[in-house]
Design an enzyme around this catalytic site. Structure first.
Site, PDB file in Angstrom:
ATOM      1  N   LEU A 231       0.647  -1.325  -0.149  1.00 51.20           N
ATOM      2  CA  LEU A 231       0.133  -0.235   0.072  1.00 51.20           C
ATOM      3  C   LEU A 231       0.776   1.293  -0.039  1.00 51.20           C
ATOM      4  CD1 LEU A 231      -2.712   0.975   0.116  1.00 51.20           C
ATOM      5  CD2 LEU A 231      -2.550   1.162   2.533  1.00 51.20           C
ATOM      6  N   ASP A 232       0.531   1.992  -1.065  1.00 49.26           N
ATOM      7  CA  ASP A 232       1.451   3.575  -1.121  1.00 49.26           C
ATOM      8  C   ASP A 232       2.827   3.141  -1.275  1.00 49.26           C
ATOM      9  OD1 ASP A 232      -1.154   4.850  -1.271  1.00 49.26           O
ATOM     10  OD2 ASP A 232      -1.116   5.157   0.916  1.00 49.26           O
ATOM     11  N   GLU A 233       3.241   2.108  -1.611  1.00 48.00           N
ATOM     12  CA  GLU A 233       4.860   1.736  -1.516  1.00 48.00           C
ATOM     13  C   GLU A 233       5.205   1.315  -3.081  1.00 48.00           C
ATOM     14  OE1 GLU A 233       6.338  -0.181   1.401  1.00 48.00           O
ATOM     15  OE2 GLU A 233       5.285   1.055   3.159  1.00 48.00           O
TER      16      GLU A 233
END
Length: 290
Positions: A231-233
């Site tokens: 997530l978000d990486e």
């Protein structure tokens, strides 16, 4: 040089070996192609070579793109290149995912309508009905696909069906406030862009800008990256940061943050659609434009 001829973009990556640059430049020179922009990068740690070339084929014996593609395939095969040759005038097909916040969607639609982004938008998909009127004003099909924990697999299957039926080259999460499943992330690897705030220091959870206000932050920012199961990486395409000070109320921080998000997302979409972004493992190689 005849400015009416098509502008082509050739992108390629292969192992970093002697001759990998020469095979591209020699190929274009022999066919009287006029190169007006070229970027290269040699990742010495990963032993990968990256190249992006914009050119026109203006010679008396100019070849159509189909013939150029066939001939370059033979040259590229010697270096096991992963490559693409495309007509830069052909717009990328972009499906947009959105929830209720409209600032990023509004910005993309404006740039689409004015031609500053060379894209087509065959569909907008949302888990809420709120922005349907905006899509209809622009003449774009709007798909309202509500989602719950129980219906998420079916909703994502419908979403993927729309993406495939429209022939989308890219999916943009323009403040789509749902976490995509690992399965969908894998299907969209390298062709789905997300945007989120990058407050320094970081704040997660509800009302991040209000948390930032309480801590007296002096910088707000945004990060645009490819979607991944982390997530978000995912691999970062571009980031922006803006200074703020003690005079910024939570509302002004939110407004500044949204401006930063929309500008950062636009830049990432533009870079991707102009074939300026290469995946390099968990990182990206980004060749800047204008």
């Amino acid at each position: 040089m005849n400015r009416e001829t098509p502008n082509y973009i050739l992108t390629a990556t292969c192992d970093g070996v002697i001759g990998s640059l020469d095979v591209v430049t020699r190929f274009l020179c022999e066919r009287q192609c006029y190169v007006h922009e070229m970027h290269t990068f040699d990742d010495t740690e990963a032993h990968r070579f990256f190249i992006r070339v914009e050119f026109k084929n203006d010679g008396a014996d100019a070849l159509p793109i189909e013939e150029l593609t066939t001939q370059f395939a033979e040259a590229a095969n010697k270096f096991s290149m992963q490559w693409e040759l495309r007509d830069a005038s052909v717009p990328e097909k972009v499906v947009i995912l959105v929830s209720k916040y409209d600032h990023c969607l509004q910005d993309l639609l404006y740039r689409y309508r004015t031609g500053s982004l060379n894209i087509e938008i065959p569909a907008i998909i949302s888990n809420h009905p709120d922005l349907q009127g905006l899509a209809e004003w622009h003449g774009i099909p709007y798909y309202h696909l509500p989602i719950t924990a129980e219906t998420k697999p079916q909703q994502e299957a419908q979403m993927m069906e729309i993406i495939e039926e429209t022939g989308a080259d890219l999916v943009v999460l323009a403040r789509y406030m749902q976490v995509l499943s690992n399965d969908l992330c894998k299907k969209l690897e390298g062709r789905a862009i997300n945007i989120h705030h990058s407050l320094l220091p970081g704040f997660k959870g509800a009302k991040p800008y209000h948390q930032a206000y309480d801590k007296g932050v002096k910088l707000v920012g945004a990060t645009a990256h490819y979607v991944s199961s982390d997530l978000d990486e995912g691999p970062i395409i571009t980031q922006s940061v803006e200074p703020v000070d003690h005079s910024f109320t939570p509302e002004r921080l939110v407004a500044k943050g949204r401006d930063t998000e929309r500008m950062t997302l636009n830049k990432a979409v533009k870079l991707h659609c102009e074939q300026r972004v290469f995946l390099d493992g968990n990182k990206t190689v980004v060749f800047s434009g204008e």
